[in-house]
Every structure is written in structure tokens, then in C-alpha cells.
Design an enzyme around this catalytic site. Structure first.
Site, PDB file in Angstrom:
ATOM      1  N   HIS A 183       0.807  -1.223   0.000  1.00  0.00           N
ATOM      2  CA  HIS A 183       0.000   0.000   0.000  1.00  0.00           C
ATOM      3  C   HIS A 183       0.838   1.270   0.000  1.00  0.00           C
ATOM      4  O   HIS A 183       0.329   2.343  -0.335  1.00  0.00           O
ATOM      5  CB  HIS A 183      -0.963   0.000   1.194  1.00  0.00           C
ATOM      6  CG  HIS A 183      -2.164  -0.855   0.955  1.00  0.00           C
ATOM      7  ND1 HIS A 183      -2.162  -2.212   1.200  1.00  0.00           N
ATOM      8  CD2 HIS A 183      -3.394  -0.575   0.469  1.00  0.00           C
ATOM      9  CE1 HIS A 183      -3.343  -2.711   0.888  1.00  0.00           C
ATOM     10  NE2 HIS A 183      -4.107  -1.742   0.427  1.00  0.00           N
ATOM     11  N   GLY A 184       2.085   1.171   0.413  1.00  0.00           N
ATOM     12  CA  GLY A 184       2.915   2.370   0.387  1.00  0.00           C
ATOM     13  C   GLY A 184       4.253   2.121   1.045  1.00  0.00           C
ATOM     14  O   GLY A 184       4.383   1.241   1.893  1.00  0.00           O
TER      15      GLY A 184
END
Lengths: 383, 478
Positions: free
Chosen positions: B323-324
């Protein structure tokens, strides 16, 4: 059923085509939006701008700003907010707040009332000292000086601020104005206190000092202030000046100029629904022979427009230069506009030839020190 | 270009629909591929170049994997092709983060930092990489045949409706439509309706709540009260859900317009009673991908308890990192992994004895805690925010620099209530409403109502998009 689907797709296409047609050819005059907005220029294509997405971002902004019917779309969204949710769009850099009885406020003035934006004591003392120095330097050159403090709508009409935005526990604290006034007295700066004047007028049941639909004081309020200003100038200059007299007051439901500035900024479809009643004095100059018309330099903010309004139409001054935020010079009579180059002001010609220099500062901007005029003038005049 | 941008809504999408419909069937895929690359070139020029080059490599390697009969070579080719894509992903998405962390440590040790210039992150690279890995792996296992042409494979990866945020689909679920797709009047209508619903979810709900969330997460310590911190995270939970599900609806809708059928990605996740159920309802295609291409290859639950739990933790650490590139996402992944782990150990049995509403409330409450990590920029920021949320000794404190009403307007209150209803409304109620409508109204009337509702949602979204670009002052100060 297929007919409905066909119709839906046809109408959707027609809608998009219509918007594009309007974008390109503008066959229908679009609704004009009120307020100052930074215009985005159509970007030029360069490879580096495209790779770092600068070109695309600017192009998207430009397309958004130039879409056909933009005025109508913006106003429709704002009208929906106003009608359904009783509030204005939150996109404004200075949010608009709908108060009781249709009183409109800008957020910085609410912050001022809530003592969120209070200028520091030290910086205020420095400002007061600088003002006194400027007053003394000008006096040496036989130029009078006056500081005028213009009031905030929230100081005069706090009763219409919606309860939900008031921070009660802060109200016992001192605001910038309450810190500044004793300092001005201590340093001996000449000043005219608009807040004190307006609160006194309000106590005497004088209505409409601020318009419901405006951020600044009303034309009527500034007319009352102008009479005090002229009295003060007469005292400082020791001369009988041209005064402003009134034949009577006109009541209107059509606000003029600044009296509707926030309402217009709301950019709703039916702006008139925000209007209430407005008072406009029918003025004339009280100018007996020998009445003096001073040469004035006025430095200040947008609150000055209304001050100038009645001074100008009644020819109270021989010449007035309004240094708007010390950026632009509006020369009256005629309102000729010149850009100010702060490094190239000719202090002898532009300042020392005046009868009086007036600096206006609003309660909300007390930490802005006369928009750099004070220190620039002190440097220039002491050279 | 985002789906809510003017250039997409008024220029790109209408023109692509028009030319796609006018194009001969033979070149429709090629035209759609060219359009998709134009879309990507606009949003991420470097990403488009990387995608094109890596697609050629994938296509050739996948062809070899499909052709070769020697298991060792096959495995080697798969390893090579997957590694190339993972290296690309790591370089573009994580290199800045890892180098930054290493330099932080070197700085603490008074050592010279590694010279590094930040790499520009190509949009959608995580989704693209997962598509590629699924394709290569499916070819390897023989669950999908190699694409019959480069155009077909390139289109599978670059298809603009799903390029930036999914849904993540396996090649064999869409390969037929890639080769031959054609929008019909019905699919165009259904696609438009779905697109308008998605647009409204994104613009009218998610973006409206986003203003509040941004303002609250920006507050200083004197203003972030217990109440506001809870409001901030509740609003964020709905913002992120409606943003993502709105995007997915738009993607599915656009796909329908062109005759593609994309996989559903959300199924009302906030009515989940456990974290296990939540991951079957939230970002479904991502959950499926991790199960198929990471959890099962690691051994899944076939190699004893310890290995099963180890595999779960690996999956959730990678989920977080996917996600990041930030510790906050890793912690978020671990947080979810913890509750999946607890589900497996004992919680799933206990939930059966707890009322449904209580299970939902408890799961939602825990999800909120997780969202704080997801939304915060740093672990410190997240812990500070959580500290505020649970500092009940200061529950009566009022902010001194801002009033909640200055942040949360009537519109936002309306929107959050609507979002909550849409999120927590029991499934059965939706079914009942749908059934009742089908009985009482003719199909024509239902279609008409859908059309009118979609048109209203489109116009409301459009005026909101346009208005967001208008930020006027009363005057300029010059």
C-alpha cells in the site's frame, strides 16, 4: 425500455457536446463569478514540463477554469449548499460564515473574535513605537499624522455570529485591539478609534454600521466615521475643512459596492435572497468660503474605499493618494492608478508635500504594521 | 488524468467512446491499447515507457514459459520474469524509502549518506506489477494460455479503466473480451449508470469528507480533542471506502461501456463481523491475489500450524508494504495480520456466540484504529493521534484555536450520515428494497429512474468538481 436507454445516452452526449460548444465558442454569455481569482494561463508544451507533469497539471487547471457554463456550475453548487445546508462553499481561502439574521462573516474576523489570531505584545509595542517615530519625523516637516483603526464586523455585531463557531472560553482573553490601544496612548500616537466610535453609535441605536451582506463597514457607517475623521483632521491641522452634511437617509434593498461584497462572493444563483435593508445618506459638501481642502496621503486596506467614497464625492480634499496595501497608488480626484515601487518613493514629493498622512489599520490586520509603509517611510525620511 | 478531471470527462472519454464505436472490429483492441497508452502517457510519462518496455520482455518470456516443456527451464524463466518485475517495483516504489531509512541510520552513526536522487514513482505500478506476476504465474501453471498477440497482452496490462487502481484481474478472466469486445446499447447504459454512481461516491461523499479529515489530521495539540480525533478517523474510514469503491465503480462502468466485464472489488466491508470476513469484502481482488500468488505458494495452511501463521504474517507485511513505502503501512499490515491470526486461533469460534451487531461494531472499532496508521505520515504521528483518541481524561476539553463547526459543516454531517447508512445498512434490506421495486414497478420505470438518478448524480458531481477549482478572494492585494 430500449428507448429510455437510447434517450439517456443521447441526452448525455448532447450535454457533453453543449458544454464543449460553449467552451470553444461561448454562444451563450456565461454567468460572471465574483471575486478575485488567479487566472491560469494555457501552458506551452515542453518535454521537461510533460515528464515532470507540470504541463498536464496546468492544462487540467486551465481546462477547469475555462469550461463552458463554469459560472453557472459554480453558482449551482453554491446555491445547493446554501439552500439545502444553509452554508457557503468551503473553497474560499477566507471561508464565509452565515450568521443569524442573514449576517455574513469572513472567517478571519471570526478568528479575531475568538482571539485565535492575536498579535504579540512585543510586535505591537514595536509598531506603536514606530508609529510615534513616524509621527515625530512628519511633524518636523510640518506634516500631521493620524492612525485610524477600523473596526471588525465581529467586534460591532458579535450577537449575530453563529453560536457554534464561538470559542466561549477564549472570550475573556484580550484581543489585538485591547492590547494595542493602551500602547498607542502610552506612546502618544494620534489615533481615531473606529471600534470605540461604532460601539458608541450602536449604543445610541444607530443601525446598519455594517451591512448584513458585506465584510467591510457599510457606506452609511463610513459616512458617520468620515464626519469624525474630518473633525479630527480639523483639530490636527487647526483649520476649518469642508465637512459632509446630509439631507436625509435613503432606505434601499439594493446594496451598493462593498455593502454586498461577501454576498457576491458567495456566488449563489439568487444573491438577492441575501440582501436586507441598507441606509444611504444623501450627502452634500458643507463648504463655507475659506474652508480648507487638505492634501492627504492615506495608506491602508480595502476598508478605505468607503472612507474615500464620501470624502471624494463631497470634494473634502484637494488631492488624496490612496496607497492600497502600499502596493498601488490611487490618485483622487479621478482614481488614477499607479503601481508603487517601494524602493523608489520620492519621499519629499510624495509624502512631505502633504497636509496629513493617515494610516488605516483594521483590527484583523494589526500585526501587519501598516503594510510595510511605516518602516519604509522611516528609512526614506530619515535619509 | 483522473476519472474526475475535466479532460477525462469531457475530452478523453467521449472521444475514445466515439472512435472506438466507429473503429472496425479488427482494430478495436489496438485502438483501445493506443488510447490506454495515451491515458498513461498523460498521467505518468515515465511509467508508460517502463510499462511498454517491460511488457515486451514479459510477453517474450511468457511465450517461452508457455512453449518450453522442461520444468527446470520453465521455473528459471518464471523466476527471471517475476524477478525483473519485482526489481522494477522495488526500485520505483521503495528505493526512496529504503535509501532514506539507511541514510537515517548512517546519519545516527555519523557516517556519510548514500548519494541519492529521488526516483519519480510511476502511477499504478503496484497494480501493473501484480497483473504481470499473475499472468506469468498462470502461464507457468498452465491455468492460462499465453496471450495470442502482443496487443492482447499489452492491453491486458494497460487497459485504462483499471490501470491505476485496479481491480486486479487474472488474464484468463478477461482474455476473451480483450480479443473481441464490443459495447452494446445495454452495456453502454449499464456502464454509464455505474460510472455516475462511482463518480458521485468519489466526488460527493469521499471528497467532501476528505476536507474534514485533512483539517483534523492537521490540527495542533491544543485543538485535537478526543471528540475531534474520533470524528477525524470515522470520517476517514468512510472517505477511503467511498473513494476506492467509487473509483472501482467508475472503472467497472467504463469497462462496461466498452464491453469489458471487470471483477467486483468491494462488498460492503464495514458490515464484516471479523477481520477474516473483512478481507473477503475489502479490496477483494487484492486479497485474492495475495492468497493465490503468495499465501498458497508459501505453503498456505497445508504445512502445519506454525507455517500457516508464518505465511499469514508474511502476507500481511507484504500487504502493508504494497500500500505504500512507509512504516505506517507496514504497521497497518501487521495490525491486520494480528487480528487475522487471532481469528484463526480462537476469535472465530467466540464470535459465533456474540450478537451480530456487536461483532460488527467491534470489528469496525478495530478497523478505525488501523486506519489511524494508514492515514498518518509517521508512526509517531499515528501514536500521538491514537493517544488523543483514548485520552479520556481530557474528554471535556474544548479546542482553543478552532471550533468543530468550522471544520465540519452541515453538508459534511449529512454526507457522513449518508455514508454510514450506505455502509452499515443490512444486506437483506437492500435485497428487500430491490425485490419490492421489481414487484411494484415496471422494468421501464426502474430503467427510467436509474437514468434520472444517474443524470442527477452526474450533474451534482460535475458542479462540485467545477466549484472545487474556484477559490476566490474578495480582492487581490494589488
Amino acid at each position: 425500455m430500449m428507448k429510455i436507454k437510447k434517450a439517456f445516452i443521447l441526452i448525455s452526449n448532447a450535454f457533453i457536446a453543449l458544454v464543449l460548444l460553449q467552451t470553444c465558442l461561448k454562444p451563450i454569455p456565461d454567468m460572471i463569478l465574483s471575486g478575485a481569482e488567479k487566472k491560469v494561463r494555457m501552458p506551452y508544451f515542453t518535454l521537461s514540463d510533460w515528464i515532470n507533469r507540470e504541463f498536464q497539471n496546468r492544462m487540467e487547471q486551465w481546462l477547469k477554469q475555462n469550461l463552458g457554463f463554469r459560472g453557472f456550475f459554480v453558482k449551482t453548487d453554491n446555491q445547493i449548499n446554501y439552500t439545502l445546508f444553509n452554508e457557503f462553499s468551503r473553497n474560499h481561502p477566507r471561508k464565509l460564515i452565515l450568521g443569524k439574521n442573514k449576517y455574513l462573516y469572513e472567517e478571519p474576523y471570526i478568528d479575531l473574535y475568538n482571539r485565535i489570531s492575536v498579535a504579540g505584545l512585543n510586535s505591537m509595542e514595536e509598531t506603536a513605537a514606530s508609529l510615534k517615530s513616524l509621527q515625530d519625523v512628519l511633524k518636523k516637516h510640518k506634516v500631521e499624522f493620524l492612525l485610524i483603526i477600523t473596526p471588525s464586523k465581529t467586534s460591532i455585531y458579535p450577537e449575530y455570529i453563529p453560536e457554534k463557531v464561538i470559542i466561549r472560553k477564549n472570550l475573556s482573553k484580550k484581543d489585538s485591539y485591547q492590547i494595542f490601544i493602551p500602547l498607542l496612548k502610552r506612546y502618544g500616537v494620534n489615533f481615531l478609534d473606529g471600534r470605540k466610535l461604532f460601539l458608541a453609535l450602536k449604543k445610541q441605536s444607530v443601525p446598519n454600521l455594517f451591512p448584513t451582506s458585506g465584510s467591510h463597514w457599510s457606506l452609511y457607517g463610513s459616512y458617520l466615521f468620515d464626519t469624525s475623521l474630518i473633525e479630527q483632521m480639523e483639530r490636527l491641522l487647526g483649520k476649518r475643512l469642508v465637512r459632509i452634511a446630509s439631507r436625509g437617509i435613503v432606505r434601499s434593498r439594493e446594496p451598493i459596492d462593498l455593502d454586498k461584497d461577501i454576498a457576491r462572493l458567495g456566488n449563489i444563483l439568487f444573491t438577492r435572497s441575501l440582501f436586507t435593508e441598507y441606509l444611504y445618506p444623501d450627502t452634500y459638501p458643507d463648504a463655507p468660503s475659506g474652508a480648507y481642502r487638505p492634501n492627504i496621503l492615506l495608506v491602508g486596506s480595502s476598508f478605505c474605499w468607503n472612507i474615500i467614497h464620501y470624502l471624494d464625492i463631497n470634494r473634502v480634499f484637494s488631492r488624496l493618494d490612496f496607497y492600497y496595501y502600499f502596493n498601488t497608488d490611487y490618485v483622487y480626484p479621478g482614481k488614477k492608478r499607479n503601481r508603487i515601487d517601494k524602493d523608489r518613493v520620492d519621499w519629499n514629493r510624495d509624502v512631505l508635500t502633504r497636509d496629513i498622512v493617515i494610516i488605516e489599520v483594521n483590527e484583523v490586520a494589526m500585526d501587519e504594521n501598516g503594510y510595510q509603509f511605516i518602516e519604509t517611510a522611516l528609512r526614506g525620511l530619515e535619509r | 488524468m483522473g476519472f474526475t478531471s475535466i479532460i477525462f470527462l469531457f475530452y478523453f472519454l467521449p472521444l475514445v467512446i466515439l472512435f472506438h464505436a466507429a473503429a472496425p472490429k479488427k482494430i478495436r483492441s489496438l485502438f483501445f491499447l493506443a488510447s490506454s497508452y495515451l491515458f498513461y502517457l498523460w498521467g505518468s510519462p515515465t511509467g508508460a515507457v517502463i510499462l511498454f518496455a517491460s511488457s515486451i520482455v514479459d510477453y517474450l518470456l511468457a511465450g517461452s514459459i508457455g512453449r518450453t516443456r522442461r520444468p527446470g527451464t520453465k521455473k528459471l524463466l518464471l523466476g527471471l520474469s517475476v524477478s525483473i518485475n519485482i526489481i522494477i517495483l522495488i526500485y520505483f516504489k521503495y528505493a526512496n524509502f529504503f535509501i532514506g531509512e539507511i541514510n537515517g541510520v548512517l546519519n545516527l552513526l555519523n557516517m556519510a549518506a548514500i548519494p541519492w536522487k529521488d526516483v519519480i514513482f510511476p502511477l499504478g505500478i503496484s497494480f501493473i506489477t501484480f497483473h504481470k506476476i499473475s499472468y506469468l504465474t498462470d502461464i507457468y501453471y498452465g491455468t492460462a494460455k499465453p496471450a495470442e498477440s502482443f496487443t492482447a497482452y499489452a492491453l491486458y496490462l494497460a487497459m485504462f479503466p483499471k490501470l491505476l487502481q485496479g481491480p486486479i484481474m487474472r488474464y484468463n478472466t478477461i482474455s476473451g473480451e480483450i480479443v473481441s469486445h464490443a459495447g452494446t446499447l445495454d452495456s453502454m447504459f449499464q456502464g454509464c449508470i455505474r460510472f455516475c454512481v462511482g463518480l458521485a461516491k468519489k466526488v460527493l461523499i469521499a471528497d467532501a469528507l476528505g476536507h474534514v479529515v485533512d483539517a483534523i489530521f492537521r490540527l495542533d495539540s491544543s485543538s485535537l480533542t478526543v471528540g475531534l480525533s474520533w470524528i477525524g478517523v470515522v470520517f476517514y474510514s468512510f472517505q477511503i471506502y467511498f473513494d476506492f469503491t467509487g473509483y472501482t465503480d467508475m472503472a467497472i462502468g467504463i469497462g462496461r461501456m466498452f464491453g469489458f466485464t471487470f471483477t467486483e472489488n468491494f462488498n460492503r466491508p464495514y458490515i464484516s463481523q471479523t477481520f477474516t470476513e473483512y478481507w473477503r469484502r475489502w479490496h477483494i481482488t487484492l486479497g485474492n491475489w495475495f492468497r493465490e500468488y503468495l499465501y498458497i505458494p508459501l505453503g498456505g495452511n497445508r504445512a502445519g500450524r506454525f507455517n500457516t501463521y508464518r505465511n499469514l504474517w508474511i502476507v500481511f507485511i507484504v500487504t502493508g508494504l504494497w500500500h505504500g513505502a512507509n512504516w505506517t503501512f507496514i504497521i497497518w499490515g501487521l495490525f491486520h495480520g494480528l487480528f487475522i491470526f487471532l481469528d484463526r486461533i480462537f476469535w472465530l469460534k467466540i464470535t459465533k456466540r456474540i450478537p451480530v451487531a456487536l461483532n460488527i461494531a467491534l470489528t469496525y472499532f478495530l478497523l478505525l484504529v488501523g486506519w489511524v496508521f494508514f492515514r498518518s505520515d509517521t508512526i509517531g504521528g499515528a501514536l500521538y493521534y491514537l493517544g488523543r483518541m483514548f485520552d479520556f481524561t481530557k474528554i471535556n476539553n474544548m479546542p482553543t484555536t478552532i471550533m468543530p463547526a468550522s471544520i465540519i459543516g452541515n453538508r459534511e454531517i449529512f454526507v457522513v450520515v449518508l455514508a454510514a447508512i450506505l455502509s452499515f445498512f443490512p444486506d437483506s434490506w437492500f435485497v428487500q428494497i430491490k425485490d419490492a421495486a421489481a414487484v411494484r414497478m415496471s422494468e421501464g420505470l426502474i430503467t427510467g429512474l436509474k437514468a434520472v438518478s444517474a443524470a442527477v448524480l452526474f450533474v451534482l458531481s460535475l458542479v462540485s468538481i467545477i466549484n472545487s477549482s474556484f477559490n476566490p478572494f474578495i480582492y487581490f492585494r494589488f
